[in-house]
Design a protein around this motif. Structure first.
Motif, PDB file in Angstrom:
ATOM      1  N   GLY A  64      52.276 -22.421 -35.828  1.00  0.00           N
ATOM      2  CA  GLY A  64      51.795 -23.077 -34.612  1.00  0.00           C
ATOM      3  C   GLY A  64      50.758 -22.238 -33.894  1.00  0.00           C
ATOM      4  N   VAL A  65      50.981 -20.929 -33.817  1.00  0.00           N
ATOM      5  CA  VAL A  65      50.017 -20.023 -33.172  1.00  0.00           C
ATOM      6  C   VAL A  65      48.710 -19.993 -33.966  1.00  0.00           C
ATOM      7  N   GLN A  74      45.447 -31.678 -35.319  1.00  0.00           N
ATOM      8  CA  GLN A  74      46.036 -32.779 -36.079  1.00  0.00           C
ATOM      9  C   GLN A  74      47.467 -32.491 -36.522  1.00  0.00           C
ATOM     10  N   PHE A  75      47.886 -31.230 -36.504  1.00  0.00           N
ATOM     11  CA  PHE A  75      49.245 -30.869 -36.892  1.00  0.00           C
ATOM     12  C   PHE A  75      50.177 -30.728 -35.695  1.00  0.00           C
ATOM     13  N   PHE A  79      54.526 -30.225 -35.308  1.00  0.00           N
ATOM     14  CA  PHE A  79      55.088 -28.968 -34.807  1.00  0.00           C
ATOM     15  C   PHE A  79      55.880 -29.189 -33.526  1.00  0.00           C
ATOM     16  N   LEU A  80      55.428 -30.080 -32.655  1.00  0.00           N
ATOM     17  CA  LEU A  80      56.183 -30.360 -31.434  1.00  0.00           C
ATOM     18  C   LEU A  80      57.549 -30.965 -31.763  1.00  0.00           C
ATOM     19  N   TRP A 123      52.068 -35.474 -22.131  1.00  0.00           N
ATOM     20  CA  TRP A 123      50.843 -35.356 -21.339  1.00  0.00           C
ATOM     21  C   TRP A 123      49.831 -34.367 -21.886  1.00  0.00           C
ATOM     22  N   GLY A 124      50.121 -33.699 -22.968  1.00  0.00           N
ATOM     23  CA  GLY A 124      49.268 -32.615 -23.443  1.00  0.00           C
ATOM     24  C   GLY A 124      47.812 -32.950 -23.588  1.00  0.00           C
ATOM     25  N   ASP A 125      47.484 -34.128 -24.079  1.00  0.00           N
ATOM     26  CA  ASP A 125      46.092 -34.481 -24.321  1.00  0.00           C
ATOM     27  C   ASP A 125      45.328 -34.862 -23.055  1.00  0.00           C
TER      28      ASP A 125
END
Length: 129
Positions: A64-65, A74-75, A79-80, A123-125
């Motif tokens: 993830g990092v 796109q991944f 991962f979330l 809400w991340g995006d």
């Protein structure tokens, strides 16, 4: 470098979750038997602090990092979902221990990390500039 700093500023929540997940994986890998307490949930301790569980956590956190640093969004969803699963297992294990008389505050941390993961997914995006 400027692109990485920009990504950190707009998407710091995901990076925190990835780093935290990797750190937990390292902690369990470096300290086998960390949860070994005969008076607590023996059925789950054999899974949580074993390499079978800690190595995938470590790999998932580090990947993830790395993907964050490379800007590979796109991944992100996969991962979330993985991070949510990992932290829900921690939350349930810590909450079970607290509910059975072994008071701790770890369940609060795990619950809040689950909330962060949920909100980042929700809400991340919206913070994209």
């Amino acid at each position: 470098m400027k692109d990485l700093v920009h990504r950190i500023r707009i998407d710091w929540q995901f990076l925190i979750v990835a780093v935290t997940t990797a750190a937990i994986g390292i902690n369990f890998l470096a300290h086998p038997g960390l949860l070994e307490d005969k008076s607590t949930y023996a059925f789950i301790m054999n899974i949580l602090d074993d390499a079978v569980f800690s190595v995938p956590i470590l790999i998932g956190g580090f990947l993830g990092v790395i993907l964050f640093a490379l800007g590979k969004r796109q991944f992100r969803t996969a991962f979330l979902v993985f991070y949510q699963f990992v932290w829900m297992v921690f939350f349930l294990a810590y909450a079970w221990r607290a509910a059975t008389g072994f008071h701790n505050s770890s369940w609060i941390m795990a619950l809040m990390i689950n909330v962060i993961i949920f909100l980042v997914a929700l809400w991340g995006d919206e913070y994209e500039r």
